[in-house]
Design a protein around this motif. Structure first.
Motif, short mmCIF file in Angstrom:
data_model
loop_
_atom_site.label_atom_id
_atom_site.label_comp_id
_atom_site.label_asym_id
_atom_site.label_seq_id
_atom_site.Cartn_x
_atom_site.Cartn_y
_atom_site.Cartn_z
N GLU A 159 0.82 10.81 0.90
CA GLU A 159 1.81 9.80 0.52
C GLU A 159 1.24 8.95 -0.61
O GLU A 159 0.12 8.45 -0.51
CB GLU A 159 2.13 8.90 1.72
N ILE A 160 2.04 8.79 -1.66
CA ILE A 160 1.62 7.91 -2.77
C ILE A 160 2.50 6.67 -2.71
O ILE A 160 3.72 6.75 -2.89
CB ILE A 160 1.78 8.65 -4.12
N GLY A 161 1.89 5.52 -2.41
CA GLY A 161 2.65 4.27 -2.23
C GLY A 161 2.89 3.99 -0.76
O GLY A 161 3.95 4.27 -0.23
N SER A 162 1.86 3.42 -0.10
CA SER A 162 1.96 3.17 1.35
C SER A 162 2.82 1.96 1.66
O SER A 162 3.36 1.87 2.75
CB SER A 162 0.58 2.89 1.95
N ILE A 178 -2.01 6.42 -0.16
CA ILE A 178 -2.71 5.70 -1.23
C ILE A 178 -1.88 4.49 -1.65
O ILE A 178 -0.67 4.59 -1.86
CB ILE A 178 -2.88 6.61 -2.49
N ASP A 179 -2.54 3.35 -1.81
CA ASP A 179 -1.89 2.18 -2.43
C ASP A 179 -2.92 1.41 -3.23
O ASP A 179 -4.09 1.37 -2.86
CB ASP A 179 -1.25 1.27 -1.36
N ASN A 180 -2.48 0.81 -4.32
CA ASN A 180 -3.44 0.14 -5.20
C ASN A 180 -3.49 -1.37 -4.99
O ASN A 180 -4.20 -2.07 -5.69
CB ASN A 180 -3.11 0.43 -6.67
N HIS A 181 -2.71 -1.88 -4.01
CA HIS A 181 -2.63 -3.33 -3.81
C HIS A 181 -3.52 -3.71 -2.62
O HIS A 181 -3.30 -3.23 -1.50
CB HIS A 181 -1.18 -3.72 -3.56
N GLU A 182 -4.48 -4.61 -2.88
CA GLU A 182 -5.50 -4.89 -1.86
C GLU A 182 -4.93 -5.46 -0.57
O GLU A 182 -5.26 -5.01 0.52
CB GLU A 182 -6.54 -5.85 -2.44
N ILE A 229 -6.12 4.98 1.71
CA ILE A 229 -7.05 4.83 0.59
C ILE A 229 -6.56 3.73 -0.35
O ILE A 229 -5.37 3.72 -0.72
CB ILE A 229 -7.19 6.15 -0.21
N LEU A 230 -7.47 2.83 -0.73
CA LEU A 230 -7.13 1.79 -1.70
C LEU A 230 -7.52 2.26 -3.10
O LEU A 230 -8.67 2.65 -3.33
CB LEU A 230 -7.90 0.50 -1.36
N GLY A 231 -6.56 2.23 -4.02
CA GLY A 231 -6.90 2.59 -5.41
C GLY A 231 -5.70 3.03 -6.20
O GLY A 231 -4.58 3.12 -5.69
N GLN A 232 -5.97 3.32 -7.47
CA GLN A 232 -4.92 3.76 -8.38
C GLN A 232 -4.63 5.23 -8.13
O GLN A 232 -5.54 6.07 -8.26
CB GLN A 232 -5.40 3.61 -9.83
#
Ligand code: SAM
Length: 204
Positions: free
Chosen positions: A55-58, A81-85, A107-110
């Motif tokens: 999944e991209i964008g949790s 995966i999500d990039n927002h802490e 997973i945290l990151g771009q």
């Protein structure tokens, strides 16, 4: 119609209704998928017996919980995966509360940095991150999917939506054009929520 449809829609995990209620009053997070899309994702996992789900964008984990509950039945796992802490911290907490720590790896990151490093042969890839990622990651995602696997993208009717969404709709429009001209995929756009493009990989 939606009211009628939702009357049949039981939630697969007790936390889901809580997240729906909690999300309504919040302006600091992006919207989750509609419950009917959550259920549909759960159905697709079961239908295809998917074990490897990306999944991209949790977001805060609403769609992740639908997917996590589904892979419990297939013996699989979800990588999200999500990039927002802060959002990532909330996902971790929600996954724990939902009892899905064994099924979900958050997973945290771009996504544009993480996805190219991922192993191949995913059964399902669900995209609900930044809409700019859809065309950007397209050439990376299709080879990551196993033959017979599903590529799913949310919000792909943004182009036909409100003025503000039309801007993002340029990305989803480009994505749809790529998908429908790709002989490796057999695709349909479903009018669920803001539109879902569902593709099965028929050729490598
Ligand atoms: C619409 S929300 C996801 C909602 C979630 N799928 C659900 O239904 O509960 C989009 C999420 O994508 C994340 N996002 C946006 N751009 C990203 C990127 N480049 N890499 C990783 N995550 C990203 C945002 O932080 C946001 O939480």
């Amino acid at each position: 119609m939606l009211e009628y449809l939702r009357a049949f829609l039981s939630r697969d995990n007790v936390l889901l209704s809580g997240i729906e209620r909690q999300s309504r009053g919040r302006t600091d997070i992006q919207p989750s998928v509609e419950p009917e899309l959550g259920k549909f994702l759960g159905l697709l996992v079961r239908l295809t017996n998917a074990e490897k789900v990306l999944e991209i964008g949790s977001g805060i984990g609403y769609s992740t919980i639908w997917l996590g509950e589904a892979v419990k039945q297939t013996g699989g796992r979800v990588v999200t995966i999500d990039n927002h802490e802060r959002t990532h911290r909330e996902v971790i907490a929600n996954i724990r509360k939902a009892g899905l720590e064994n099924e979900v790896n958050s997973i945290l990151g771009q996504a544009e940095e993480i996805v190219p490093e991922l192993e191949k042969e995913w059964d399902i890839i669900f995209q609900d991150g930044g809409k700019y990622l859809y065309p950007l990651l397209y050439d990376t995602l299709v080879p990551l999917l196993k033959k017979g696997g599903l590529l799913i993208a949310d919000d792909t009717l943004f182009h036909e939506n409100t003025r503000i969404r039309k801007l993002l709709g340029a990305y989803t429009d480009e994505y749809n054009k790529r998908v429908f001209s790709d002989s490796r995929l057999y695709s349909v756009i479903l009018p669920v929520g803001h539109g879902v493009t569902l593709s099965v990989k028929v050729e490598d």
